[in-house]
Design a protein around this motif. Structure first.
Motif, PDB file in Angstrom:
ATOM      1  N   GLY A  63       0.812  -1.006   0.078  1.00  9.79           N
ATOM      2  CA  GLY A  63      -0.083   0.114  -0.108  1.00  9.79           C
ATOM      3  C   GLY A  63       1.175   1.452  -0.133  1.00  9.79           C
ATOM      4  N   THR A  64       2.151   1.055   0.001  1.00  8.24           N
ATOM      5  CA  THR A  64       3.103   2.505  -0.009  1.00  8.24           C
ATOM      6  C   THR A  64       3.027   2.897  -1.309  1.00  8.24           C
ATOM      7  N   LYS A  65       2.614   4.335  -1.410  1.00  5.77           N
ATOM      8  CA  LYS A  65       2.576   5.130  -2.469  1.00  5.77           C
ATOM      9  C   LYS A  65       3.619   6.270  -2.712  1.00  5.77           C
ATOM     10  N   SER A  66       4.244   6.535  -1.408  1.00  4.85           N
ATOM     11  CA  SER A  66       5.376   7.340  -1.501  1.00  4.85           C
ATOM     12  C   SER A  66       6.037   7.330  -0.069  1.00  4.85           C
ATOM     13  N   PHE A  67       7.186   7.772   0.021  1.00  3.33           N
ATOM     14  CA  PHE A  67       8.283   7.888   0.948  1.00  3.33           C
ATOM     15  C   PHE A  67       8.474   9.115   1.541  1.00  3.33           C
ATOM     16  N   ALA A  68       8.818   9.361   2.874  1.00  6.26           N
ATOM     17  CA  ALA A  68       9.440  10.496   3.271  1.00  6.26           C
ATOM     18  C   ALA A  68      10.789  10.035   4.204  1.00  6.26           C
ATOM     19  N   ILE A  69      11.761  11.074   4.537  1.00  2.00           N
ATOM     20  CA  ILE A  69      12.726  10.659   4.993  1.00  2.00           C
ATOM     21  C   ILE A  69      13.076  11.734   6.083  1.00  2.00           C
ATOM     22  N   THR A  70      13.607  11.252   7.195  1.00  7.56           N
ATOM     23  CA  THR A  70      14.129  12.331   8.070  1.00  7.56           C
ATOM     24  C   THR A  70      15.325  11.802   8.951  1.00  7.56           C
ATOM     25  N   ALA A  71      16.142  12.548   9.340  1.00 11.43           N
ATOM     26  CA  ALA A  71      17.136  12.497  10.178  1.00 11.43           C
ATOM     27  C   ALA A  71      17.201  13.683  11.158  1.00 11.43           C
ATOM     28  N   TYR A  72      17.294  12.994  12.428  1.00  7.94           N
ATOM     29  CA  TYR A  72      16.894  13.792  13.503  1.00  7.94           C
ATOM     30  C   TYR A  72      17.842  13.387  14.750  1.00  7.94           C
ATOM     31  N   ASP A  73      18.439  14.258  15.622  1.00  9.41           N
ATOM     32  CA  ASP A  73      19.096  14.052  16.739  1.00  9.41           C
ATOM     33  C   ASP A  73      18.387  14.558  17.829  1.00  9.41           C
ATOM     34  N   PRO A  74      17.918  13.395  18.820  1.00  9.19           N
ATOM     35  CA  PRO A  74      17.152  13.759  19.929  1.00  9.19           C
ATOM     36  C   PRO A  74      17.852  14.359  20.926  1.00  9.19           C
ATOM     37  N   ASP A  75      19.261  14.244  20.659  1.00  7.88           N
ATOM     38  CA  ASP A  75      20.197  14.632  22.062  1.00  7.88           C
ATOM     39  C   ASP A  75      20.557  15.986  21.761  1.00  7.88           C
ATOM     40  N   PRO A  77      21.244  19.576  22.371  1.00  5.76           N
ATOM     41  CA  PRO A  77      20.987  20.691  23.455  1.00  5.76           C
ATOM     42  C   PRO A  77      20.253  21.780  23.043  1.00  5.76           C
ATOM     43  N   SER A  78      19.056  21.410  22.364  1.00  2.65           N
ATOM     44  CA  SER A  78      18.158  22.616  21.942  1.00  2.65           C
ATOM     45  C   SER A  78      16.955  22.573  22.625  1.00  2.65           C
ATOM     46  N   GLY A  79      16.588  21.675  23.405  1.00  3.07           N
ATOM     47  CA  GLY A  79      15.311  21.640  24.027  1.00  3.07           C
ATOM     48  C   GLY A  79      14.258  20.806  23.249  1.00  3.07           C
ATOM     49  N   SER A  80      14.599  20.632  22.003  1.00  2.17           N
ATOM     50  CA  SER A  80      13.623  20.125  20.961  1.00  2.17           C
ATOM     51  C   SER A  80      14.242  19.124  19.921  1.00  2.17           C
ATOM     52  N   GLY A  81      15.548  18.878  20.241  1.00  4.79           N
ATOM     53  CA  GLY A  81      16.204  17.949  19.236  1.00  4.79           C
ATOM     54  C   GLY A  81      16.707  18.857  18.077  1.00  4.79           C
ATOM     55  N   TRP A  82      17.146  18.325  16.966  1.00  7.31           N
ATOM     56  CA  TRP A  82      17.702  18.815  15.756  1.00  7.31           C
ATOM     57  C   TRP A  82      17.125  18.217  14.574  1.00  7.31           C
ATOM     58  N   TRP A  83      16.715  18.837  13.371  1.00  9.25           N
ATOM     59  CA  TRP A  83      16.326  18.176  12.348  1.00  9.25           C
ATOM     60  C   TRP A  83      17.266  18.742  11.175  1.00  9.25           C
ATOM     61  N   HIS A  84      17.961  17.188  11.026  1.00 12.13           N
ATOM     62  CA  HIS A  84      19.089  17.448   9.807  1.00 12.13           C
ATOM     63  C   HIS A  84      18.612  17.181   8.692  1.00 12.13           C
ATOM     64  N   TRP A  85      17.305  16.664   8.288  1.00  9.34           N
ATOM     65  CA  TRP A  85      16.995  16.328   6.996  1.00  9.34           C
ATOM     66  C   TRP A  85      15.345  15.901   7.151  1.00  9.34           C
ATOM     67  N   SER A  86      14.610  16.501   6.061  1.00 12.79           N
ATOM     68  CA  SER A  86      13.323  16.227   6.147  1.00 12.79           C
ATOM     69  C   SER A  86      13.008  16.359   4.779  1.00 12.79           C
ATOM     70  N   ALA A  87      12.437  15.167   4.080  1.00 14.65           N
ATOM     71  CA  ALA A  87      12.050  15.251   2.685  1.00 14.65           C
ATOM     72  C   ALA A  87      10.724  14.287   2.634  1.00 14.65           C
ATOM     73  N   GLY A 158       7.061  16.408  10.335  1.00 11.35           N
ATOM     74  CA  GLY A 158       7.343  15.111  10.888  1.00 11.35           C
ATOM     75  C   GLY A 158       6.031  14.773  11.552  1.00 11.35           C
ATOM     76  N   PHE A 159       5.166  15.715  12.128  1.00  7.47           N
ATOM     77  CA  PHE A 159       3.989  15.155  12.655  1.00  7.47           C
ATOM     78  C   PHE A 159       2.897  14.719  11.765  1.00  7.47           C
ATOM     79  N   THR A 160       2.754  15.376  10.399  1.00  2.00           N
ATOM     80  CA  THR A 160       2.037  14.883   9.393  1.00  2.00           C
ATOM     81  C   THR A 160       2.613  13.441   8.933  1.00  2.00           C
ATOM     82  N   VAL A 161       3.833  13.181   8.721  1.00  2.00           N
ATOM     83  CA  VAL A 161       4.348  12.089   8.261  1.00  2.00           C
ATOM     84  C   VAL A 161       3.921  10.875   9.328  1.00  2.00           C
ATOM     85  N   ARG A 162       4.249  11.111  10.531  1.00  5.15           N
ATOM     86  CA  ARG A 162       3.757  10.139  11.689  1.00  5.15           C
ATOM     87  C   ARG A 162       2.445   9.814  11.629  1.00  5.15           C
ATOM     88  N   SER A 163       1.710  10.854  11.518  1.00  3.75           N
ATOM     89  CA  SER A 163       0.064  10.411  11.707  1.00  3.75           C
ATOM     90  C   SER A 163      -0.492   9.704  10.781  1.00  3.75           C
TER      91      SER A 163
END
Length: 177
Positions: A63-75, A77-87, A158-163
């Motif tokens: 049922g996959t019709k497309s993909f998204a890719i994320t690269a994220y650093d939860p560690d 020191p920003s209080g909200s992680g760091w998004w390195h890539w979102s496509a 990220g919220f949209t993709v996860r949902s």
């Protein structure tokens, strides 16, 4: 023997017969092994090549019709992680990316990383900080195109993709300086 036990045993054998799992691998980075310095950001005190790693994924969910890719650093020191890539809007026919891939050539949308530039932003934790975990994730989506513009935040994407994701494959590799 109870009916519950019989049903549980039948379900267990069905699951073991179909044990293929959506999986993400890379020739450049490995699960749990330190990311090579070449994939470090070039800026913010870091001097890497700032190229995205080669990625490939297998056993894509039905049922996959497309993909998204994320690269994220939860560690970070920003209080909200760091998004390195979102496509997102990567065609379902794509199951691998070369090192330094330009996803726009595939018709995908790449967002700004937390560095403020569009596309992949390499690893670059503060010098002397503890080891950071970098989560590279490919998301299987049931739609060909997400109804998001290229100027939304990585957090909103990220919220949209996860949902709506019907599957995800993750590779986590550490890095520190």
């Amino acid at each position: 023997m109870s009916k519950v036990f019989i049903m549980a045993a039948a379900l267990s054998s069905l699951v073991s017969m179909n044990s293929n799992a959506f999986e993400l691998t890379s020739q450049d980075i490995q699960e749990g092994k330190k990311i090579p310095q070449a994939f470090e950001f070039n800026g913010f005190g870091c001097s890497g090549s700032n190229k995205s790693p080669q990625l490939q994924w297998t056993d894509v969910p039905k049922g996959t019709k497309s993909f998204a890719i994320t690269a994220y650093d939860p560690d970070a020191p920003s209080g909200s992680g760091w998004w390195h890539w979102s496509a997102f809007n990567i065609p379902a026919s794509v199951t691998s990316l070369a090192q330094g891939a330009d996803l726009t050539k595939l018709g995908a949308t790449e967002l700004k990383s937390d560095y403020g530039s569009v596309g992949f932003g390499g690893v670059c934790p503060p010098r002397g900080d503890n080891m950071h975990r970098y989560q590279f994730t490919v998301w299987a989506l049931p739609v060909e195109k997400l109804d998001l513009s290229a100027d939304v935040s990585a957090a909103l994407a990220g919220f949209t993709v996860r949902s709506m994701a019907i599957g995800k494959a993750m590779l986590v590799a550490p890095y520190n300086r």
